[in-house]
Enzyme design. Structure first.
Site, short mmCIF file in Angstrom:
data_model
loop_
_atom_site.label_atom_id
_atom_site.label_comp_id
_atom_site.label_asym_id
_atom_site.label_seq_id
_atom_site.Cartn_x
_atom_site.Cartn_y
_atom_site.Cartn_z
N ARG A 92 1.93 -1.21 -23.44
CA ARG A 92 3.01 -1.81 -22.67
C ARG A 92 2.51 -2.92 -21.76
NH1 ARG A 92 5.85 -0.53 -26.28
NH2 ARG A 92 7.04 1.39 -26.30
N GLU A 95 2.20 -5.79 -24.04
CA GLU A 95 3.56 -6.28 -24.30
C GLU A 95 4.07 -7.09 -23.11
OE1 GLU A 95 7.51 -4.26 -26.09
OE2 GLU A 95 6.70 -3.29 -24.28
N SER A 118 -8.08 -15.24 -10.43
CA SER A 118 -9.31 -14.52 -10.74
C SER A 118 -9.06 -13.04 -10.92
CB SER A 118 -10.33 -14.73 -9.62
OG SER A 118 -11.47 -13.93 -9.85
#
Length: 152
Positions: A92, A95, A118
Site C-alpha cells: 500500500r 501504491e 532527504s
C-alpha cells in the site's frame, strides 16, 4: 568480515522474539534507548546501525546473544527486497507513491524549487487517530529539503 544479510535477519528475528516474549512494545524499546520509535524499530529490524551503547542497552533488556548485539551495530545494505513488496501494508505504501508520488514531487518543487526531500536526514512518526469510519493511520515524514546544485 563481509556484510552478511543472514546475520541482520537473524538479529531482527531474535530481537522480535525476545520483545514479544517479554511483553515489550517497539515504543518501549525506543524509549529505553531514548530514540524516536520509527528510527529505533527500523534499527532493531536491521535498517540502521545502532551505537554500541544502544545495542548493549537493548541487548541487556532483551537478553540478546553477543552475536545479535554486534549485528545491530553493523552498517546495513539498504536494498529493496522484492518479496517484501508483496506484504499488504508495504504494498500500500508502494501504491500510495505510485498514485501520489508525482503530486508530492510537483508540490515540493513548487514550494521549494528544484531539489529533493532527504530520506537520510528525516524524522518519521506513525500514530493512530480515531475517526467515525474507523481508526486512521497517520504517517508523518519531516524531511530536510536538499536543493540541486549544478556544477559551475
Amino acid at each position: 568480515m563481509a556484510y552478511n544479510p543472514a546475520l541482520r535477519e537473524h538479529a531482527a528475528n531474535e530481537v522480535d522474539e525476545q520483545r514479544i516474549a517479554k511483553g515489550l512494545t517497539w515504543r518501549a524499546l525506543a524509549e529505553h534507548i531514548g530514540r524516536p520509535p520509527a528510527w529505533a524499530t527500523a534499527a532493531l529490524l536491521g535498517s540502521h546501525p545502532m551505537s554500541a551503547e544502544d545495542a548493549e542497552k537493548v541487548g541487556e533488556l532483551l537478553e540478546l546473544s553477543p552475536e545479535t548485539i554486534r549485528a545491530l551495530q553493523r552498517q546495513p545494505y539498504r536494498t529493496a527486497d522484492a518479496a517484501m513488496a508483496s506484504d499488504p501494508t508495504i504494498y500500500r505504501f508502494h501504491e500510495l507513491l505510485a498514485v501520489y508520488g508525482p503530486a508530492f514531487k510537483a508540490l515540493i518543487h513548487e514550494q521549494f524549487g528544484d531539489g529533493i526531500m532527504s530520506a537520510i536526514n528525516c524524522n518519521v512518526d506513525v500514530s493512530r487517530r480515531e475517526h467515525p469510519d474507523g481508526a486512521r493511520v497517520v504517517v508523518s515524514i519531516d524531511g530536510k529539503f536538499l536543493p540541486y546544485q549544478w556544477g559551475a
